[in-house]
Structure formats: structure tokens, C-alpha cells
Write a protein that holds these residues in place. Sequence first.
Motif, PDB file in Angstrom:
ATOM      1  N   SER A   1       0.843  -1.196   0.000  1.00  0.00           N
ATOM      2  CA  SER A   1       0.000   0.000   0.000  1.00  0.00           C
ATOM      3  C   SER A   1       0.884   1.254   0.000  1.00  0.00           C
ATOM      4  CB  SER A   1      -0.926  -0.017   1.220  1.00  0.00           C
ATOM      5  OG  SER A   1      -1.891   0.997   1.110  1.00  0.00           O
ATOM      6  N   SER A   2       0.279   2.366  -0.418  1.00  0.00           N
ATOM      7  CA  SER A   2       1.002   3.649  -0.432  1.00  0.00           C
ATOM      8  C   SER A   2       0.090   4.740   0.123  1.00  0.00           C
ATOM      9  CB  SER A   2       1.407   3.982  -1.875  1.00  0.00           C
ATOM     10  OG  SER A   2       1.890   5.303  -1.939  1.00  0.00           O
ATOM     11  N   PHE A   3       0.584   5.449   1.129  1.00  0.00           N
ATOM     12  CA  PHE A   3      -0.183   6.548   1.730  1.00  0.00           C
ATOM     13  C   PHE A   3       0.456   7.876   1.310  1.00  0.00           C
ATOM     14  CE2 PHE A   3      -1.151   3.862   5.840  1.00  0.00           C
ATOM     15  CZ  PHE A   3      -1.906   2.978   5.090  1.00  0.00           C
ATOM     16  N   VAL A   4      -0.375   8.819   0.891  1.00  0.00           N
ATOM     17  CA  VAL A   4       0.120  10.142   0.481  1.00  0.00           C
ATOM     18  C   VAL A   4      -0.639  11.209   1.263  1.00  0.00           C
ATOM     19  CG1 VAL A   4       0.444  11.744  -1.432  1.00  0.00           C
ATOM     20  CG2 VAL A   4       0.584   9.284  -1.852  1.00  0.00           C
ATOM     21  N   PHE A   5       0.096  12.048   1.967  1.00  0.00           N
ATOM     22  CA  PHE A   5      -0.517  13.142   2.729  1.00  0.00           C
ATOM     23  C   PHE A   5      -0.245  14.457   1.997  1.00  0.00           C
ATOM     24  CE2 PHE A   5      -1.745  11.311   6.843  1.00  0.00           C
ATOM     25  CZ  PHE A   5      -1.214  10.043   6.714  1.00  0.00           C
ATOM     26  N   ILE A   6      -1.306  15.239   1.768  1.00  0.00           N
ATOM     27  CA  ILE A   6      -1.092  16.551   1.155  1.00  0.00           C
ATOM     28  C   ILE A   6      -0.724  17.527   2.272  1.00  0.00           C
ATOM     29  CG2 ILE A   6      -2.009  18.372  -0.302  1.00  0.00           C
ATOM     30  CD1 ILE A   6      -1.741  15.581  -1.690  1.00  0.00           C
ATOM     31  N   ALA A   7       0.543  17.912   2.298  1.00  0.00           N
ATOM     32  CA  ALA A   7       1.031  18.893   3.286  1.00  0.00           C
ATOM     33  C   ALA A   7       0.943  20.267   2.635  1.00  0.00           C
ATOM     34  CB  ALA A   7       2.442  18.523   3.712  1.00  0.00           C
ATOM     35  N   SER A   8       1.999  21.055   2.693  1.00  0.00           N
ATOM     36  CA  SER A   8       1.979  22.386   2.065  1.00  0.00           C
ATOM     37  C   SER A   8       3.375  22.981   2.106  1.00  0.00           C
ATOM     38  CB  SER A   8       1.029  23.313   2.838  1.00  0.00           C
ATOM     39  OG  SER A   8       1.161  24.643   2.388  1.00  0.00           O
ATOM     40  N   ALA A   9       3.654  23.865   1.134  1.00  0.00           N
ATOM     41  CA  ALA A   9       4.905  24.624   1.189  1.00  0.00           C
ATOM     42  C   ALA A   9       4.949  25.454   2.470  1.00  0.00           C
ATOM     43  CB  ALA A   9       5.026  25.524  -0.036  1.00  0.00           C
ATOM     44  N   ALA A  10       3.767  25.763   3.026  1.00  0.00           N
ATOM     45  CA  ALA A  10       3.725  26.520   4.286  1.00  0.00           C
ATOM     46  C   ALA A  10       4.297  25.707   5.448  1.00  0.00           C
ATOM     47  CB  ALA A  10       2.285  26.943   4.607  1.00  0.00           C
ATOM     48  N   GLY A  11       4.429  24.415   5.268  1.00  0.00           N
ATOM     49  CA  GLY A  11       5.081  23.582   6.285  1.00  0.00           C
ATOM     50  C   GLY A  11       6.596  23.665   6.199  1.00  0.00           C
ATOM     51  N   LEU A  12       7.095  24.341   5.165  1.00  0.00           N
ATOM     52  CA  LEU A  12       8.542  24.442   4.945  1.00  0.00           C
ATOM     53  C   LEU A  12       9.041  25.882   4.986  1.00  0.00           C
ATOM     54  CD1 LEU A  12       8.621  22.125   1.778  1.00  0.00           C
ATOM     55  CD2 LEU A  12       9.362  21.484   4.083  1.00  0.00           C
ATOM     56  N   VAL A  13       8.180  26.802   4.552  1.00  0.00           N
ATOM     57  CA  VAL A  13       8.575  28.207   4.386  1.00  0.00           C
ATOM     58  C   VAL A  13       7.630  29.060   5.233  1.00  0.00           C
ATOM     59  CG1 VAL A  13       8.671  30.100   2.692  1.00  0.00           C
ATOM     60  CG2 VAL A  13       9.353  27.791   2.023  1.00  0.00           C
TER      61      VAL A  13
END
Length: 252
Positions: free
Chosen positions: A136-148
Motif C-alpha cells: 500500500s502507499s499513503f500520500v498526505f497533502i502537506a503544504s509549502a507553508a510547512g517548509l517556508v
Amino acid sequence: MDPFSLKNKVILITGASSGIGRSCSVECSKRGANLILVGRNHNELMITVSLLAPGTKAEIIAADITQTENLEAMIADKVADLGKISGFIHCAGIEKTLPLKKHSPALYRDIFEINVIAGFEIAKILSLKKYKDETSSFVFIASAAGLVGEPGKAAYSASKGAVISGVRSLAMELCRNNIRVNSISPAMVNTPILEKMFEEIGEEASSEIIRKHPLGIGNPEDVANACIFLLSDASKWVTGTNMVVDGGYSAQ
Ligand SMILES: NC(=O)c1ccc[n+]([C@@H]2O[C@H](COP(=O)([O-])OP(=O)(O)OC[C@H]3O[C@@H](n4cnc5c(N)ncnc54)[C@H](OP(=O)(O)O)[C@@H]3O)[C@@H](O)[C@H]2O)c1
């Protein structure tokens, strides 16, 4: 066999009633996946169903996924209909741009409940042998706001940073169950969440944000295509990573 194919895979997508989640649903269906579509708004979920590739089998869960006590029974029901799950995209999320003085414990809690906790709780359920396909593969949509850093985004950025770092630990824990776990960090994508944010911050600040995207604002399909890669066997050696899909926003 096309390594990017999703044929014979059942994929559960939260946030499937709008924006990026709707686009992920459509693009996954075009590559042969059957789908469990999750959101609160039943009518909007039905619109997503109407956009799927012909022949796609789709089931709907219309529910508030922050009410985590009901999640397992709803998922079990759909697995009985469609078969075991081999992919998960956590796309449901909320965004708030507010000065720090308007942040409150309730705001942090609301944002974390959907952006982080609901997704991790679903991952817990989908990692159980009774619901999980062989791999299985799990993908979470994070954000550039989590980095910058971005003004007004303390709670939102913190939630997305939590997703990015939590994903690395999930990847380390779940690899023994043949589950890969990754996140995707988009910058601004043309969806209802963005329209709402532009209303909140006004025209001048909105133009400034658009200007900061060297390749311009993204489209939901730009994120959906990255999801296809991470869900498919083309990425079978990729886990614990955060894929930045941001038109160059965070490269500056
Ligand atoms: N658009 C951007 O610029 C951008 C940039 C970076 C990251 N992201 C992230 O990408 C994800 C999707 O954003 P989007 O732009 O597609 O937003 P959107 O169009 O506003 O869609 C948000 C989705 O989340 C669902 N949702 C929200 N709260 C829920 C709850 N309690 N229970 C179940 N479903 C819930 C909504 O479904 P219902 O309304 O049916 O409940 C909707 O389908 C979010 O995590 C967002 O933070 C977006």
C-alpha cells in the motif's frame, strides 16, 4: 505493464468533494483505480463521481472525519464492497490566514484535527491487515507553508510541518507492513481554499503571493499527477519523503 498504472488498486481519498482531492479522484480513475471518496458534502461527492472515468467503481463516505470514532466501521463497510485498500490520499484540510493575535487554542485544535489527526487515524485503520492489500502507499497533502514561513499562518504551517515530520515516522514504522508513506507539499493551487484565502488577505497581498511563484499558481492536476506517481509502482523505492510541487516557490 505501465509502472504508473493504478489498475486493480482501491484508493481512499479524503477531501474528494473539492479542489485537489476531486482532481486526484478523477486522475486516479483515469489510471484504472477504484475509489472510496470521502468528504462531508454528499452532493459535491456525487459531482466528483460524475467526473470519473467510465467503468470506475466508486463508493462514497459522506462524513466529518474528525469524528474519528466512526471511521473504522465506515471504512470496513466499503472494503467489503470494493476489496482491500492499496492507496490512501489525505487531502481533506482547512486553511486559515489570521494575525497571531486572532489565533486561539480552538483554532489550533480545529486545524490539527482535520489536517493531521484525522489523516493519521485513517492511516492507522488502513494499516490493519484486514483492510490493507499486500502492498500500500499513503500520500498526505502537506503544504509549502510547512517548509517556508508565511505571515498569518502559525496554526496552518504548524499543522503542515507536523504532517511532513509525522510522515517520516509513519514511513519508518509501516515499511515492515509493506506500506510506503510520503507527503506532497504544494504552494498555491487554484482551488476554493485559495479563493477564500485571497478574500481574507485582500488584493495587494494576493498579487504579492502570485508574484512569488516563478511558474505561476498551480492547478489541481499538477498535484494529482504527483500523487499518481507516489501511489503507483513507479515509486516503489520511495518512502518517507516530502515531494515539493510548488512552481519554484520554495526554491528562492
Ligand atoms: N489550494 C492550495 O493552494 C493548497 C496549497 C497547499 C496545500 N493545500 C492543501 O491541499 C488540501 C486540499 O486543499 P484544496 O485546495 O483542495 O481545498 P478545498 O477545495 O477547500 O477542499 C478541502 C476538502 O477538505 C474536506 N474537508 C474539510 N474538512 C473536513 C472534515 N471535517 N471532514 C471531511 N472532509 C473535510 C472538504 O470536504 P467537505 O467540504 O465536503 O467537507 C473538501 O473536500 C488541503 O489539505 C490543503 O491544506 C492546498
